[in-house]
Design an enzyme around this catalytic site. Structure first.
Site, PDB file in Angstrom:
ATOM      1  N   ASN A 188       0.850  -1.196   0.000  1.00  0.00           N
ATOM      2  CA  ASN A 188       0.000   0.000   0.000  1.00  0.00           C
ATOM      3  C   ASN A 188       0.882   1.241   0.000  1.00  0.00           C
ATOM      4  OD1 ASN A 188      -2.434   1.597   0.332  1.00  0.00           O
ATOM      5  ND2 ASN A 188      -1.843   1.882   2.471  1.00  0.00           N
TER       6      ASN A 188
ATOM      7  N   HIS B 243       1.048   5.046   1.106  1.00  0.00           N
ATOM      8  CA  HIS B 243       0.385   5.902   2.095  1.00  0.00           C
ATOM      9  C   HIS B 243       1.112   7.244   2.187  1.00  0.00           C
ATOM     10  CE1 HIS B 243      -1.982   6.982   5.577  1.00  0.00           C
ATOM     11  NE2 HIS B 243      -0.873   7.379   6.175  1.00  0.00           N
TER      12      HIS B 243
ATOM     13  N   SER C 236       5.064   6.558   2.237  1.00  0.00           N
ATOM     14  CA  SER C 236       5.613   5.243   2.597  1.00  0.00           C
ATOM     15  C   SER C 236       4.925   4.165   1.774  1.00  0.00           C
ATOM     16  CB  SER C 236       5.336   4.936   4.073  1.00  0.00           C
ATOM     17  OG  SER C 236       5.827   5.941   4.921  1.00  0.00           O
TER      18      SER C 236
ATOM     19  N   ASP D  74      -2.718   0.773   7.767  1.00  0.00           N
ATOM     20  CA  ASP D  74      -1.473   1.522   7.532  1.00  0.00           C
ATOM     21  C   ASP D  74      -0.386   1.122   8.537  1.00  0.00           C
ATOM     22  OD1 ASP D  74      -2.787   2.942   5.487  1.00  0.00           O
ATOM     23  OD2 ASP D  74      -3.476   4.475   6.881  1.00  0.00           O
TER      24      ASP D  74
HETATM   25  C1  GRF Z   1      -2.160   9.031  -3.156  1.00  0.00           C
HETATM   26  O1  GRF Z   1      -1.922  10.266  -2.586  1.00  0.00           O
HETATM   27  C2  GRF Z   1      -1.830   7.948  -2.173  1.00  0.00           C
HETATM   28  O2  GRF Z   1      -0.840   8.308  -1.271  1.00  0.00           O
HETATM   29  C3  GRF Z   1      -3.101   7.745  -1.441  1.00  0.00           C
HETATM   30  O3  GRF Z   1      -4.118   7.986  -2.375  1.00  0.00           O
HETATM   31  C4  GRF Z   1      -3.638   8.838  -3.394  1.00  0.00           C
HETATM   32  C5  GRF Z   1      -3.937   8.205  -4.708  1.00  0.00           C
HETATM   33  O4  GRF Z   1      -3.825   9.080  -5.783  1.00  0.00           O
HETATM   34  N1  GRF Z   1      -3.132   6.445  -0.851  1.00  0.00           N
HETATM   35  P1  GRF Z   1      -4.054   8.551  -7.274  1.00  0.00           P
HETATM   36  O5  GRF Z   1      -5.447   7.956  -7.357  1.00  0.00           O
HETATM   37  O6  GRF Z   1      -2.993   7.532  -7.571  1.00  0.00           O
HETATM   38  O7  GRF Z   1      -3.921   9.769  -8.143  1.00  0.00           O
END
Ligand code: GRF
Length: 226
Positions: A110, A112, A139, A148
């Protein structure tokens, strides 16, 4: 790993991180093959990006399921269809339950937007600014039953500027997240990376601190390794 890592990507939103992976694959920079993109949101931008790239897509709207467990069961079946070596949660805004975790344990990562273990959950940018932090970042961690909370594989760090607000900070972090995700997927394709007893094991050695994204988009170790 000889052939490309068969990869399933889960998205709920715009899919800019998925696009970064697609672009890197097209440019021949990544030894992975994205063979399935799944979303819980029917009009997620990530689905259109996948379709444009000729990648199979599936939609599983969580609202149509009577329970979280039923949704998870259907999701696990869909994910298994492509026999993935790697599952990437790239902006997938659903908590993953045990029915999904169990079969994909150690294969699911994932992305994050915080320097875990700081700021699990949402609104990480606002929370980091309000806490007076001088640095923020993103991360990539193995997905476990703790939200997370799985062991962290890699991170990118950016400064928090005096005049940052959550929007400007998020805007500056976005491109760095893309780079981190591409570098990490590439690293996973080239190394044996496992999740064991709450730790990340790389080529048989326990990772003591997350790999850090360097200016040259490579992942560097934080500590000397023999
Ligand atoms: C990213 O900021 C990621 O960190 C979070 O969700 C967002 C996804 O953006 N988990 P995208 O859909 O890839 O543009």
């Amino acid at each position: 790993m000889s052939g490309p890592l068969k990869t399933c990507v889960l998205v709920s939103g715009t899919g800019s991180n998925l696009q970064a992976l697609i672009n890197a694959c097209r440019a021949g920079k990544l030894n992975i093959e994205i063979n399935h993109v799944i979303s819980n949101v029917a009009n997620a931008g990530g689905l259109a990006r996948a379709e444009s790239a000729g990648i199979a897509t599936s939609v599983l709207q969580h609202g149509l399921f009577s329970s979280r467990d039923d949704f998870d069961r259907a999701l696990a079946l869909l994910m298994a269809a492509g026999k993935p070596d790697l599952v990437v949660l790239a902006g997938f805004m659903r908590i993953i339950g045990p029915r999904v975790l169990q079969p994909f344990q150690g294969k699911m990562i994932n992305l994050h937007p915080s320097l875990l273990p700081r700021y699990r959950g949402t609104e990480t940018y606002r929370r980091a600014i309000e806490a007076g932090d001088r640095e923020h970042g993103a991360s990539i961690h193995f997905v476990t039953e703790e939200l997370d909370g799985g062991p962290v594989i890699s991170q990118v760090v950016i400064p928090i500027l005096d005049d940052d607000d959550p929007q400007t900070l998020a805007a500056r972090l976005g491109p760095m997240e893309h780079r981190l995700l591409v570098a990490t997927a590439g690293f996973l394709a080239e190394h044996q990376v496992k999740c064991s007893d709450g730790a990340v094991i790389i080529d048989g050695k326990t990772l003591e601190a997350p790999l850090k994204l360097q200016e040259n988009d490579q992942l560097g170790f934080n500590q000397p390794r023999d």
